[in-house]
Enzyme design. Structure first.
Site, PDB file in Angstrom:
ATOM      1  N   ARG A   1      -8.651  -0.441   4.603  1.00 10.90           N
ATOM      2  CA  ARG A   1      -7.917   0.458   4.134  1.00 10.90           C
ATOM      3  C   ARG A   1      -6.457   0.070   3.851  1.00 10.90           C
ATOM      4  NH1 ARG A   1      -6.314   5.213   7.853  1.00 10.90           N
ATOM      5  NH2 ARG A   1      -5.049   5.474   5.937  1.00 10.90           N
TER       6      ARG A   1
ATOM      7  N   ASP B   1       4.597   0.525  12.270  1.00 12.13           N
ATOM      8  CA  ASP B   1       3.424  -0.143  11.652  1.00 12.13           C
ATOM      9  C   ASP B   1       3.311  -1.355  12.021  1.00 12.13           C
ATOM     10  OD1 ASP B   1       3.417   1.645   8.497  1.00 12.13           O
ATOM     11  OD2 ASP B   1       2.977   2.490  10.761  1.00 12.13           O
TER      12      ASP B   1
ATOM     13  N   ARG C   1      -0.640  14.806  12.405  1.00 11.32           N
ATOM     14  CA  ARG C   1       0.169  14.556  11.048  1.00 11.32           C
ATOM     15  C   ARG C   1       0.933  15.985  10.134  1.00 11.32           C
ATOM     16  NH1 ARG C   1      -1.206   9.164   9.948  1.00 11.32           N
ATOM     17  NH2 ARG C   1       0.876   9.076   8.635  1.00 11.32           N
ATOM     18  N   PRO C   2       1.758  16.724  10.835  1.00 13.70           N
ATOM     19  CA  PRO C   2       2.217  17.939  10.218  1.00 13.70           C
ATOM     20  C   PRO C   2       2.701  17.653   8.835  1.00 13.70           C
ATOM     21  CG  PRO C   2       3.581  17.151  12.029  1.00 13.70           C
ATOM     22  CD  PRO C   2       2.459  16.069  11.741  1.00 13.70           C
TER      23      PRO C   2
ATOM     24  N   ASP D   1       4.631  20.100   7.905  1.00 15.65           N
ATOM     25  CA  ASP D   1       5.750  21.280   7.876  1.00 15.65           C
ATOM     26  C   ASP D   1       7.092  20.931   7.189  1.00 15.65           C
ATOM     27  OD1 ASP D   1       5.968  19.470  10.146  1.00 15.65           O
ATOM     28  OD2 ASP D   1       7.988  20.584  10.469  1.00 15.65           O
ATOM     29  N   LEU D   2       7.568  19.650   7.195  1.00 13.96           N
ATOM     30  CA  LEU D   2       8.589  19.364   6.731  1.00 13.96           C
ATOM     31  C   LEU D   2       8.736  19.190   5.074  1.00 13.96           C
ATOM     32  CD1 LEU D   2       9.680  16.519   8.950  1.00 13.96           C
ATOM     33  CD2 LEU D   2      10.921  18.803   8.887  1.00 13.96           C
TER      34      LEU D   2
ATOM     35  N   ARG E   1      -5.225  10.583   4.513  1.00 14.71           N
ATOM     36  CA  ARG E   1      -4.156  11.585   4.601  1.00 14.71           C
ATOM     37  C   ARG E   1      -2.982  11.401   3.693  1.00 14.71           C
ATOM     38  NH1 ARG E   1       0.124  11.505   6.178  1.00 14.71           N
ATOM     39  NH2 ARG E   1       1.127  13.540   6.840  1.00 14.71           N
TER      40      ARG E   1
ATOM     41  N   LYS F   1       1.068  -1.231   0.024  1.00 12.30           N
ATOM     42  CA  LYS F   1      -0.109  -0.014   0.067  1.00 12.30           C
ATOM     43  C   LYS F   1       0.815   1.124   0.039  1.00 12.30           C
ATOM     44  CE  LYS F   1      -1.752   1.500   3.926  1.00 12.30           C
ATOM     45  NZ  LYS F   1      -1.391   2.972   4.437  1.00 12.30           N
ATOM     46  N   ASN F   2       2.049   1.214   0.943  1.00 11.05           N
ATOM     47  CA  ASN F   2       2.652   2.538   1.135  1.00 11.05           C
ATOM     48  C   ASN F   2       3.773   2.611   0.012  1.00 11.05           C
ATOM     49  OD1 ASN F   2       1.075   2.805   3.265  1.00 11.05           O
ATOM     50  ND2 ASN F   2       2.570   2.518   4.656  1.00 11.05           N
TER      51      ASN F   2
ATOM     52  N   ILE G   1       7.845   7.155  16.707  1.00  8.11           N
ATOM     53  CA  ILE G   1       7.667   7.603  15.584  1.00  8.11           C
ATOM     54  C   ILE G   1       6.175   8.474  15.908  1.00  8.11           C
ATOM     55  CG2 ILE G   1       7.024   7.499  13.356  1.00  8.11           C
ATOM     56  CD1 ILE G   1       9.900   6.564  13.845  1.00  8.11           C
TER      57      ILE G   1
ATOM     58  N   CYS H   1      -5.109  12.270  12.687  1.00  5.81           N
ATOM     59  CA  CYS H   1      -5.891  10.901  12.886  1.00  5.81           C
ATOM     60  C   CYS H   1      -5.487  10.321  14.175  1.00  5.81           C
ATOM     61  CB  CYS H   1      -5.254   9.932  11.915  1.00  5.81           C
ATOM     62  SG  CYS H   1      -3.521   9.604  11.912  1.00  5.81           S
TER      63      CYS H   1
HETATM   64  C1  EPZ Z   1       4.238   6.890   6.356  1.00  2.59           C
HETATM   65  O1  EPZ Z   1       3.519   8.100   6.783  1.00  2.59           O
HETATM   66  C2  EPZ Z   1       3.602   5.768   6.258  1.00  2.59           C
HETATM   67  N1  EPZ Z   1       2.335   5.972   5.413  1.00  2.59           N
HETATM   68  C3  EPZ Z   1       2.940   5.354   7.584  1.00  2.59           C
HETATM   69  O2  EPZ Z   1       2.101   4.105   7.525  1.00  2.59           O
HETATM   70  C4  EPZ Z   1       4.273   5.273   8.519  1.00  2.59           C
HETATM   71  O3  EPZ Z   1       3.446   4.907   9.831  1.00  2.59           O
HETATM   72  C5  EPZ Z   1       4.843   6.434   8.565  1.00  2.59           C
HETATM   73  O4  EPZ Z   1       5.376   6.745   7.150  1.00  2.59           O
HETATM   74  C6  EPZ Z   1       6.125   6.238   9.398  1.00  2.59           C
HETATM   75  O5  EPZ Z   1       6.986   5.002   9.000  1.00  2.59           O
HETATM   76  C7  EPZ Z   1       2.396   5.877   4.036  1.00  2.59           C
HETATM   77  O6  EPZ Z   1       3.637   5.754   3.475  1.00  2.59           O
HETATM   78  C8  EPZ Z   1       1.316   6.007   3.191  1.00  2.59           C
HETATM   79  P1  EPZ Z   1       6.108  10.452   8.271  1.00  2.59           P
HETATM   80  P2  EPZ Z   1       4.064   9.395   6.636  1.00  2.59           P
HETATM   81  O7  EPZ Z   1       6.067  11.676   7.743  1.00  2.59           O
HETATM   82  O8  EPZ Z   1       4.887   9.671   5.611  1.00  2.59           O
HETATM   83  C9  EPZ Z   1       6.514  13.640  11.702  1.00  2.59           C
HETATM   84  C10 EPZ Z   1       0.366   2.772   7.928  1.00  2.59           C
HETATM   85  O9  EPZ Z   1      -0.374   2.263   8.827  1.00  2.59           O
HETATM   86  N2  EPZ Z   1       6.437  14.857  10.532  1.00  2.59           N
HETATM   87  O10 EPZ Z   1       7.399   9.668   7.901  1.00  2.59           O
HETATM   88  O11 EPZ Z   1       2.860  10.420   6.807  1.00  2.59           O
HETATM   89  C11 EPZ Z   1       5.386  12.716  11.926  1.00  2.59           C
HETATM   90  O12 EPZ Z   1       4.495  13.543  12.877  1.00  2.59           O
HETATM   91  C12 EPZ Z   1       0.709   4.367   7.975  1.00  2.59           C
HETATM   92  O13 EPZ Z   1       0.353   2.233   6.777  1.00  2.59           O
HETATM   93  C13 EPZ Z   1       6.503  15.976  11.087  1.00  2.59           C
HETATM   94  O14 EPZ Z   1       6.935  16.184  12.071  1.00  2.59           O
HETATM   95  O15 EPZ Z   1       4.945   9.525   8.280  1.00  2.59           O
HETATM   96  C14 EPZ Z   1       5.716  11.592  12.561  1.00  2.59           C
HETATM   97  O16 EPZ Z   1       5.881  11.771  13.982  1.00  2.59           O
HETATM   98  C15 EPZ Z   1       0.314   4.977   9.283  1.00  2.59           C
HETATM   99  N3  EPZ Z   1       6.520  17.001  10.059  1.00  2.59           N
HETATM  100  C16 EPZ Z   1       7.257  11.460  11.971  1.00  2.59           C
HETATM  101  O17 EPZ Z   1       7.459  12.561  11.356  1.00  2.59           O
HETATM  102  C17 EPZ Z   1       6.275  16.536   8.542  1.00  2.59           C
HETATM  103  O18 EPZ Z   1       6.233  17.412   7.775  1.00  2.59           O
HETATM  104  C18 EPZ Z   1       7.078  10.347  10.685  1.00  2.59           C
HETATM  105  O19 EPZ Z   1       6.102  10.689   9.850  1.00  2.59           O
HETATM  106  C19 EPZ Z   1       6.045  15.236   8.498  1.00  2.59           C
HETATM  107  C20 EPZ Z   1       6.224  14.096   9.354  1.00  2.59           C
END
Ligand code: EPZ
Length: 423
Positions: A398, A306, A120-121, A123-124, A91, A22-23, A328, A115
């Site tokens: 999902r 996950d 789920r910011p 900003d990065l 998202r 999926k991801n 995380i 969620c």
């Molecule tokens: C991906 O989400 C996955 N989703 C998530 O899987 C997975 O848990 C996550 O990566 C971590 O491995 C998809 O790939 C569709 P992140 P993503 O940006 O990219 C913080 C599932 O169950 N952050 O890597 O949205 C954030 O809050 C889902 O399949 C910022 O601070 O996650 C988190 O604490 C759930 N600012 C950390 O970074 C930002 O701009 C990692 O988030 C972006 C993220």
């Protein structure tokens, strides 16, 4: 809303085929917006999140055709406004921002809500787009991007909780059509990021370093169509390994890439399970009760967040006290209260779940709250005495393709009750 009913106490055995990731599929489908040409993507799993992404691409003007696991997409003329009514459902829709910016130099996408696993910011993501000379602003719940021209730059995308997976994807996609070279430092190294990079390279992008903490992208004028097969879903594979461990005798997973789930297989081996790991399959032999473990979720190649909920469910049966620390998504413990309804002995100490193993759990009506928590409740139901009723299984649909049918194929006594009202 559908329910899943699980009758505990039936051993699992046999073979199960793992679906495409999926991801990985979600950003790859979004990446097809980067070209006017036709793209063909194989092994796309049949999930509601994928359905939502295909809806968004259609609404953006792409021609989308799906024939079982293969999706054919041509985004010849596109709009750059992703509609709220669909985006709000998923998202990960945020990953159309990068391709729209790269292709059309502008994008309007509604902000992803939070969620249950936490805020789920993005900003990065915005930091990366700004580094590429794009302006970004938030207006009426939408994030709006604009750039006269995209210029390559060096940008560090590491946040307080480590790298961002979709943020790395988004900036990498936009950078493929920027002028000059972009270096993403502190990039995510997940296999799904590598799979996206491999697809982009097939489209004519120039990318090096995917899979490391430093990715270099040399911008090109345009990208062309490509054909690609999505990698196996390492989290679905991990979930079925946990199911085999909690309820199995002997279960074989086919169509897996064992390298992508070393942290999970190592944890199960530490828990005392016997694993036979081959090139594209893993067999787990289970004696049922795991040794207690200490796990900490970390960015890849660390233990995946996950898989945290699924391991919580397994360690409820361990022969002692285990600890799982979530680094995380610190709020990602919605499954704990539901597992406790089934008799689990778990307490939260900050961002750490302290799990005292018990010999038996009891079936109960429980509420799914997010994708992986739902899977954890089904796993617990496999070994709980009596019947477990998992409500709101739209969460599980999902991210898991026919999980009830796949588990039933392994001998689980599990059924889906279709809801009367259309939901
Ligand atoms: C991906 O989400 C996955 N989703 C998530 O899987 C997975 O848990 C996550 O990566 C971590 O491995 C998809 O790939 C569709 P992140 P993503 O940006 O990219 C913080 C599932 O169950 N952050 O890597 O949205 C954030 O809050 C889902 O399949 C910022 O601070 O996650 C988190 O604490 C759930 N600012 C950390 O970074 C930002 O701009 C990692 O988030 C972006 C993220």
């Amino acid at each position: 809303m559908d329910k899943i009913i699980v009758h505990g106490g039936h051993q699992l055995s046999g073979t199960v085929k793992i679906s495409g990731s999926k991801n990985s599929a979600l950003p790859i489908l979004a990446a097809t917006l980067l070209t006017r040409d036709t793209c063909v993507i194989h092994s796309v799993p049949d999930l509601s999140d994928i359905h939502y992404m295909l809806q968004i691409l259609s609404r953006l003007g792409a021609q989308v055709e799906r024939a079982s696991g293969t999706v054919t997409i041509q985004a010849e003329d596109i709009s750059t406004v992703a509609p709220y009514d669909i985006v709000r459902k998923m998202r990960a829709s945020v990953c159309v921002l990068g391709p729209l910016l790269g292709r059309a130099r502008e994008a309007t996408v509604s902000l992803p809500g939070g969620c249950v696993i936490g805020d789920r910011p993005i900003d990065l993501h915005l930091k990366g787009f700004n580094a590429l000379n794009a302006t970004s602003r938030i207006e009426a719940g939408d994030v709006k991007l604009f750039a006269n021209e995209l210029k390559g730059a060096t940008v560090n995308l590491e946040g307080r909780q480590g790298p961002t997976v979709l943020g790395t994807d988004n900036v990498m996609m936009a950078a493929t059509l920027a002028e000059g070279v972009t270096v993403i430092e502190g990039s995510a190294a997940e296999p799904e990021v590598v799979d996206l990079a491999n697809f982009l390279i097939k489209m004519g992008a120039k990318i090096e370093g995917a899979g490391t903490r430093r990715i270099t992208i040399e911008g090109v004028k345009e990208l062309h169509g490509a054909e690609h097969t999505v990698i196996p879903d390492r989290i679905e594979a991990g979930t079925f390994l946990a199911a085999a461990a909690i309820a199995g005798s002997e279960v074989t997973l086919r169509r897996v890439n064992p390298e992508h789930l070393n942290a999970v297989t190592n944890a199960l081996i530490d828990g005392g399970y016997l694993l036979d790991i081959r090139k594209d399959q893993i067999t787990l032999r289970s004696n049922g009760t795991p040794r207690p473990l200490e796990l900490i979720t970390d960015p890849y190649p660390g233990f995946p967040t996950d898989m945290q909920a699924q391991m919580c469910a397994l360690l409820c049966r361990a022969s002692g006290e285990s600890r799982i620390t979530e680094k995380i998504f610190p709020q990602r413990f919605m499954h704990v209260s539901e597992l406790k309804r089934m008799g689990a002995d778990i307490s939260l100490d900050g961002f750490t779940a302290v799990i005292r193993g018990i010999s038996d759990m009891s079936g109960a009506p429980v509420m799914a709250s997010d994708l992986r928590a739902s899977a954890a409740l089904v796993l617990a139901g496999l070994v709980a005495d009596g019947m477990t009723e998992v409500n709101r299984v739209y969460h599980i649909d999902r991210g898991y393709e026919c999980i009830d049918e796949k588990l039933a194929g392994l001998g689980a006594h599990i059924e889906r009750l279709k809801s009367k009202s259309a939901s």
